[in-house]
Design a protein around this motif. Structure first.
Motif, short mmCIF file in Angstrom:
data_model
loop_
_atom_site.label_atom_id
_atom_site.label_comp_id
_atom_site.label_asym_id
_atom_site.label_seq_id
_atom_site.Cartn_x
_atom_site.Cartn_y
_atom_site.Cartn_z
N MET A 119 1.60 -4.91 6.66
CA MET A 119 0.92 -4.75 7.93
C MET A 119 0.97 -3.30 8.40
O MET A 119 -0.04 -2.77 8.86
N ASN A 120 2.13 -2.68 8.30
CA ASN A 120 2.30 -1.30 8.73
C ASN A 120 1.45 -0.35 7.88
O ASN A 120 0.88 0.60 8.39
N ARG A 121 1.35 -0.63 6.60
CA ARG A 121 0.55 0.19 5.67
C ARG A 121 -0.95 0.09 6.02
O ARG A 121 -1.68 1.07 5.95
N THR A 122 -1.39 -1.08 6.41
CA THR A 122 -2.79 -1.30 6.77
C THR A 122 -3.15 -0.51 8.02
O THR A 122 -4.24 0.08 8.09
N ILE A 123 -2.28 -0.45 8.98
CA ILE A 123 -2.53 0.30 10.21
C ILE A 123 -2.62 1.80 9.89
O ILE A 123 -3.49 2.50 10.42
N GLU A 124 -1.77 2.30 9.00
CA GLU A 124 -1.81 3.71 8.61
C GLU A 124 -3.14 4.05 7.93
O GLU A 124 -3.74 5.09 8.21
N ILE A 125 -3.61 3.17 7.06
CA ILE A 125 -4.88 3.39 6.38
C ILE A 125 -6.03 3.35 7.36
O ILE A 125 -6.95 4.18 7.31
N LEU A 126 -5.99 2.42 8.28
CA LEU A 126 -7.05 2.30 9.29
C LEU A 126 -7.11 3.54 10.18
O LEU A 126 -8.18 4.06 10.46
N ILE A 127 -5.97 4.04 10.59
CA ILE A 127 -5.92 5.25 11.41
C ILE A 127 -6.45 6.44 10.62
O ILE A 127 -7.21 7.26 11.15
N SER A 128 -6.10 6.54 9.36
CA SER A 128 -6.58 7.64 8.51
C SER A 128 -8.10 7.60 8.37
O SER A 128 -8.77 8.63 8.43
N VAL A 129 -8.64 6.41 8.18
CA VAL A 129 -10.09 6.26 8.03
C VAL A 129 -10.79 6.66 9.32
O VAL A 129 -11.82 7.36 9.30
#
Length: 58
Positions: A1-11
């Motif tokens: 879940m934490n990794r998904t949020i980081e990717i979403l913020i980066s995008v």
């Protein structure tokens, strides 16, 4: 879940930076460039009457 949020913020950051840069650069497309010599059609678009030039050539 934490990794998904980081990717979403980066995008989101990359997309927003891309939009900001594309608006600030304002590159002209190939259709916006002015031709070297105006054709009769292009002259009419600019408000120039091409028949005046052809009458003066006679």
């Amino acid at each position: 879940m934490n990794r998904t949020i980081e990717i979403l913020i980066s995008v989101v950051i990359v997309v927003s930076l891309t939009l900001i840069l594309s608006r600030s650069l304002k590159l002209s497309s190939k259709y916006d460039r002015k031709p070297r010599k105006l054709s009769d059609w292009n002259a009419q678009d600019q408000g120039i009457d091409p028949t005046q030039e052809s009458e003066s050539d006679r």
